[in-house]
Design a protein around this motif. Sequence first.
Motif, PDB file in Angstrom:
ATOM      1  N   LEU A 134      -4.099  13.267 -15.511  1.00  0.00           N
ATOM      2  CA  LEU A 134      -4.941  13.089 -16.693  1.00  0.00           C
ATOM      3  C   LEU A 134      -6.353  13.645 -16.553  1.00  0.00           C
ATOM      4  CD1 LEU A 134      -3.912   9.559 -18.020  1.00  0.00           C
ATOM      5  CD2 LEU A 134      -3.279  11.794 -18.890  1.00  0.00           C
ATOM      6  N   PHE A 135      -6.922  13.551 -15.365  1.00  0.00           N
ATOM      7  CA  PHE A 135      -8.277  14.071 -15.189  1.00  0.00           C
ATOM      8  C   PHE A 135      -8.420  15.510 -15.698  1.00  0.00           C
ATOM      9  CE2 PHE A 135     -11.362  11.802 -12.144  1.00  0.00           C
ATOM     10  CZ  PHE A 135     -11.200  10.611 -12.848  1.00  0.00           C
ATOM     11  N   PRO A 136      -7.524  16.422 -15.290  1.00  0.00           N
ATOM     12  CA  PRO A 136      -7.684  17.823 -15.729  1.00  0.00           C
ATOM     13  C   PRO A 136      -7.659  17.995 -17.242  1.00  0.00           C
ATOM     14  CG  PRO A 136      -6.137  17.673 -13.909  1.00  0.00           C
ATOM     15  CD  PRO A 136      -6.396  16.273 -14.360  1.00  0.00           C
ATOM     16  N   GLN A 137      -7.002  17.054 -17.957  1.00  0.00           N
ATOM     17  CA  GLN A 137      -6.920  17.162 -19.408  1.00  0.00           C
ATOM     18  C   GLN A 137      -8.282  17.005 -20.081  1.00  0.00           C
ATOM     19  OE1 GLN A 137      -3.915  18.022 -20.506  1.00  0.00           O
ATOM     20  NE2 GLN A 137      -3.156  17.813 -18.413  1.00  0.00           N
ATOM     21  N   PHE A 138      -9.226  16.362 -19.369  1.00  0.00           N
ATOM     22  CA  PHE A 138     -10.528  16.081 -19.965  1.00  0.00           C
ATOM     23  C   PHE A 138     -11.647  16.946 -19.384  1.00  0.00           C
ATOM     24  CE2 PHE A 138      -7.968  12.225 -20.274  1.00  0.00           C
ATOM     25  CZ  PHE A 138      -8.075  11.950 -21.629  1.00  0.00           C
ATOM     26  N   THR A 141     -13.971  23.512 -18.527  1.00  0.00           N
ATOM     27  CA  THR A 141     -14.209  24.530 -17.501  1.00  0.00           C
ATOM     28  C   THR A 141     -15.463  25.360 -17.766  1.00  0.00           C
ATOM     29  OG1 THR A 141     -12.718  26.028 -18.692  1.00  0.00           O
ATOM     30  CG2 THR A 141     -11.777  24.723 -16.901  1.00  0.00           C
ATOM     31  N   THR A 142     -16.084  25.180 -18.922  1.00  0.00           N
ATOM     32  CA  THR A 142     -17.335  25.903 -19.196  1.00  0.00           C
ATOM     33  C   THR A 142     -18.528  25.216 -18.536  1.00  0.00           C
ATOM     34  OG1 THR A 142     -17.693  24.699 -21.274  1.00  0.00           O
ATOM     35  CG2 THR A 142     -16.440  26.772 -21.374  1.00  0.00           C
ATOM     36  N   TYR A 143     -18.287  24.014 -17.992  1.00  0.00           N
ATOM     37  CA  TYR A 143     -19.331  23.281 -17.276  1.00  0.00           C
ATOM     38  C   TYR A 143     -18.920  23.120 -15.811  1.00  0.00           C
ATOM     39  CZ  TYR A 143     -21.066  21.981 -21.918  1.00  0.00           C
ATOM     40  OH  TYR A 143     -21.558  22.009 -23.205  1.00  0.00           O
ATOM     41  N   GLU A 144     -19.863  22.646 -14.989  1.00  0.00           N
ATOM     42  CA  GLU A 144     -19.568  22.372 -13.586  1.00  0.00           C
ATOM     43  C   GLU A 144     -18.511  21.274 -13.489  1.00  0.00           C
ATOM     44  OE1 GLU A 144     -20.563  23.757 -10.800  1.00  0.00           O
ATOM     45  OE2 GLU A 144     -21.843  25.257 -11.773  1.00  0.00           O
ATOM     46  N   ILE A 145     -17.508  21.471 -12.615  1.00  0.00           N
ATOM     47  CA  ILE A 145     -16.397  20.533 -12.499  1.00  0.00           C
ATOM     48  C   ILE A 145     -16.794  19.256 -11.763  1.00  0.00           C
ATOM     49  CG2 ILE A 145     -14.072  20.194 -11.586  1.00  0.00           C
ATOM     50  CD1 ILE A 145     -14.211  22.058 -13.979  1.00  0.00           C
ATOM     51  N   ILE A 146     -17.521  19.395 -10.658  1.00  0.00           N
ATOM     52  CA  ILE A 146     -17.860  18.240  -9.818  1.00  0.00           C
ATOM     53  C   ILE A 146     -18.608  17.154 -10.589  1.00  0.00           C
ATOM     54  CG2 ILE A 146     -19.094  17.462  -7.752  1.00  0.00           C
ATOM     55  CD1 ILE A 146     -16.591  19.036  -7.156  1.00  0.00           C
ATOM     56  N   PRO A 147     -19.666  17.482 -11.347  1.00  0.00           N
ATOM     57  CA  PRO A 147     -20.350  16.434 -12.114  1.00  0.00           C
ATOM     58  C   PRO A 147     -19.429  15.715 -13.087  1.00  0.00           C
ATOM     59  CG  PRO A 147     -21.704  18.399 -12.019  1.00  0.00           C
ATOM     60  CD  PRO A 147     -20.369  18.775 -11.464  1.00  0.00           C
ATOM     61  N   GLN A 148     -18.469  16.447 -13.673  1.00  0.00           N
ATOM     62  CA  GLN A 148     -17.532  15.810 -14.599  1.00  0.00           C
ATOM     63  C   GLN A 148     -16.628  14.822 -13.864  1.00  0.00           C
ATOM     64  OE1 GLN A 148     -15.823  18.506 -17.767  1.00  0.00           O
ATOM     65  NE2 GLN A 148     -16.794  20.096 -16.507  1.00  0.00           N
ATOM     66  N   PHE A 149     -16.172  15.190 -12.666  1.00  0.00           N
ATOM     67  CA  PHE A 149     -15.367  14.278 -11.851  1.00  0.00           C
ATOM     68  C   PHE A 149     -16.174  13.026 -11.499  1.00  0.00           C
ATOM     69  CE2 PHE A 149     -11.938  17.269 -11.043  1.00  0.00           C
ATOM     70  CZ  PHE A 149     -10.885  16.423 -10.752  1.00  0.00           C
ATOM     71  N   ILE A 150     -17.424  13.215 -11.161  1.00  0.00           N
ATOM     72  CA  ILE A 150     -18.283  12.078 -10.798  1.00  0.00           C
ATOM     73  C   ILE A 150     -18.438  11.136 -11.984  1.00  0.00           C
ATOM     74  CG2 ILE A 150     -20.622  11.407 -10.156  1.00  0.00           C
ATOM     75  CD1 ILE A 150     -20.773  13.983  -8.502  1.00  0.00           C
ATOM     76  N   ILE A 151     -18.682  11.699 -13.163  1.00  0.00           N
ATOM     77  CA  ILE A 151     -18.858  10.872 -14.361  1.00  0.00           C
ATOM     78  C   ILE A 151     -17.583  10.104 -14.683  1.00  0.00           C
ATOM     79  CG2 ILE A 151     -19.174  10.965 -16.880  1.00  0.00           C
ATOM     80  CD1 ILE A 151     -21.061  13.358 -16.388  1.00  0.00           C
ATOM     81  N   MET A 152     -16.447  10.792 -14.669  1.00  0.00           N
ATOM     82  CA  MET A 152     -15.194  10.136 -15.018  1.00  0.00           C
ATOM     83  C   MET A 152     -14.795   9.089 -13.977  1.00  0.00           C
ATOM     84  SD  MET A 152     -12.772  12.999 -16.864  1.00  0.00           S
ATOM     85  CE  MET A 152     -12.714  14.143 -15.490  1.00  0.00           C
ATOM     86  N   THR A 153     -15.032   9.396 -12.714  1.00  0.00           N
ATOM     87  CA  THR A 153     -14.725   8.425 -11.660  1.00  0.00           C
ATOM     88  C   THR A 153     -15.619   7.201 -11.779  1.00  0.00           C
ATOM     89  OG1 THR A 153     -14.018  10.184 -10.149  1.00  0.00           O
ATOM     90  CG2 THR A 153     -14.575   8.063  -9.170  1.00  0.00           C
ATOM     91  N   ALA A 154     -16.910   7.408 -12.055  1.00  0.00           N
ATOM     92  CA  ALA A 154     -17.847   6.285 -12.199  1.00  0.00           C
ATOM     93  C   ALA A 154     -17.440   5.391 -13.366  1.00  0.00           C
ATOM     94  CB  ALA A 154     -19.264   6.814 -12.404  1.00  0.00           C
ATOM     95  N   ILE A 155     -17.023   5.991 -14.470  1.00  0.00           N
ATOM     96  CA  ILE A 155     -16.570   5.218 -15.629  1.00  0.00           C
ATOM     97  C   ILE A 155     -15.321   4.421 -15.269  1.00  0.00           C
ATOM     98  CG2 ILE A 155     -15.545   5.404 -17.939  1.00  0.00           C
ATOM     99  CD1 ILE A 155     -17.394   7.811 -18.409  1.00  0.00           C
TER     100      ILE A 155
END
Length: 207
Positions: A134-138, A141-155
Amino acid sequence: MNIDTLIIYVFVAFFYIISPGPAILLAIYNGAVNGSKVVMVSALGNIIGLMMLSILSISGLSAILLASSTVFLMVKIVGAVYLIYLGFRQLFSSKKGAKEILGINNNRSLSSYFKEGFLVAATNPKPILFFVALFPQFLDTTYEIIPQFIIMTAIFMAFSFLSLSCYGYLAQKAKGVLSNINNMKWFHRISGGLFVGMGTSVLFIKN
């Protein structure tokens, strides 16, 4: 991240997290038997385990687990055995004396509850499927991937901690019903049986 995508992720993560599972059952058990402090310590261990699985997913190791049926089967077996172990431990405790069943003279350290919460998360293959599938679905790719992973993991971790704490708190409020020794025995039997059932069901998860 795109705000609309993030909102959708929040809803998906929320309903995934509040659905009954081993961590929630453990929180209910600890709330009813051991109190809110133990619930929060166990919940902290649980979200650390989830963070580890998230890190594995971004590193690609979770994808390897899913790609190899043998490795994934081993992960399922470990998770299933641990849940079944917790179940039989509770079933066995229902045969103990009144003091032990009602949580009196509990000599377990808080660190043991932390480890228990951590292992319930770390050995559960369902979060691996969530993070990898599910993570990849959200991700945008036009933004940095790592910050998005951090945000989703924190949530995900925040929702998990709040959910487990709330379930544990509600169970603690119902502790009066369980103050009767016979009711507590049946609570141990039912929760133990549910853990055994969940452990068995883990073996049927498909990658």
